[in-house]
Enzyme design. Structure first.
Site: not given
Ligand code: SAH
Length: 339
Positions: A92, A105, A112, A116, A119, A333
């Site tokens: 996406e 974006c 991935c 986390c 996410c 995000c």
């Molecule tokens: N892998 C990279 C980029 C992708 S995530 C990274 O970790 O930075 C982009 C951003 O969205 C990151 O800061 C990630 O931690 C955040 N993110 C992931 N899940 C989220 C959620 N449920 N709510 C808000 N931010 C989130």
């Protein structure tokens, strides 16, 4: 032999290609220009001789992804597109309008493996990494699809860009080339969950590209609760690398901090974070957690977010609260996923 994606070629390799077909060097520049404008077939490259177009057609394909589904936010005009590559892999990308211009974006991997807890993108693990050309092709296909010019790229979609460093580097060089798309280094932002060795390397390789680090915690203990990568690289080690980055490059770092109710949003957490950041060139971006099914985690209350912001600001740390664009289409995000 299987055809290869010509969007993965930088100008130098295109020069080699056209020369190997017995053509003049300058043809490579013409082709490179056509590709950067999103041209989807070799026939359309009007100033390129027919014999060369046929040679290209025999050996290469132009890997623009197909649009599988597109959704447009009724709230803010954000558009989320599910793209499919030639091998069926899907990612996406999100198109956003800001006061400073249009932004995309993009994803850097199909899935991935960072894991986390909050996410959606990591739930099914990593399928494969994207090539530089595949990252570029999301920008080109999005411009086509929306009919809008894109002036900013953030590598914050699906995937961990520093887990795919060589391809990320290829992408940045490709999109920056003035003979092609010509996007300025300062109009690119890369976000990492904190793969420490690459933070240092990135500062050396691309000091003009903006760096964002997903911190999400004031200390290692809390960070480990939601981010497995925090076990690989300790909090101090990460902070040291970030501090060195700002010293070496003279550029500030943006720390992303998703506000998770009851996990990292207490006053004491704010104070501890402020303690680390006081006095250096940083920017904190507070992101109210976007809901992801099955994580059991919720966004902090508005009050806690505002209080957290105040605590940081009192210590002189610059803070913004991120507008969550496109959350009605799961385009915010952490909500991007594979389907
Ligand atoms: N892998 C990279 C980029 C992708 S995530 C990274 O970790 O930075 C982009 C951003 O969205 C990151 O800061 C990630 O931690 C955040 N993110 C992931 N899940 C989220 C959620 N449920 N709510 C808000 N931010 C989130």
């Amino acid at each position: 032999m299987d055809k290869r994606n010509i969007l993965d070629c930088d100008l130098e390799s295109l020069i080699e290609v056209v020369c190997s077909y017995g053509e003049k060097k300058f043809r490579a520049g013409q082709i490179f220009g056509w590709l950067a404008r999103g041209t989807e077939s070799f026939d359309k490259m009007g100033n390129v001789p027919k014999a060369l177009r046929e040679k290209l057609e025999e050996n290469w394909y132009i890997g623009l992804p197909e649009v599988v589904v597109a959704q447009k936010s009724a709230e803010d005009g954000t558009q989320k597109v599910l793209f499919q590559f030639r091998d069926g892999a899907r990612v996406e990308s999100v198109f956003m309008k800001y006061h400073y211009g249009n932004s995309i974006c993009i994803s850097s991997q199909v899935g991935c493996r960072m894991g986390c807890a909050f996410c959606a993108s990591t739930k099914k693990g990593l399928d494969r990494s994207l090539t530089g050309g595949e990252m570029l092709s999301q920008v080109l296909a999005m411009e086509k699809f929306t009919g809008e010019k894109i002036g900013h790229v953030v590598v914050m979609g699906i995937g961990e860009p520093f887990d795919n460093y060589e391809n990320l580097s290829a992408f940045i060089r490709l999109i920056n080339n003035p003979k092609g798309f010509g996007l300025g280094m300062r109009n690119i932002t890369v976000s990492t969950c904190g793969l420490v060795p690459y933070i240092t390397r990135f500062g050396k390789d691309f000091s003009q590209v903006n760096l964002a680090v997903s911190l999400h915690a004031p200390n290692g203990e809390i960070r480990q609760r939601t981010m497995p990568v925090a076990r690989r690289y300790g909090y101090e080690e990460l902070m040291d690398a970030c501090r060195r980055y700002t010293e070496d490059t003279g550029r500030r770092i943006t720390f992303e901090y998703a506000m998770i109710r009851g996990v990292n949003d207490r006053m004491e957490n704010g104070l501890e974070l402020a303690g680390h950041l006081e006095g250096w060139l940083t920017h904190v971006n507070l992101i109210p957690l976007n809901p992801v099914e099955g994580t059991g985690m919720n966004a902090s209350y508005r009050d806690s977010i505002l209080r957290f912001k105040e605590i940081l600001e009192k210590k002189g740390v610059t803070v913004t609260i991120r507008r969550t664009l496109g959350s009605d289409i799961d385009g915010a995000c952490g909500q991007l996923r594979l389907r």
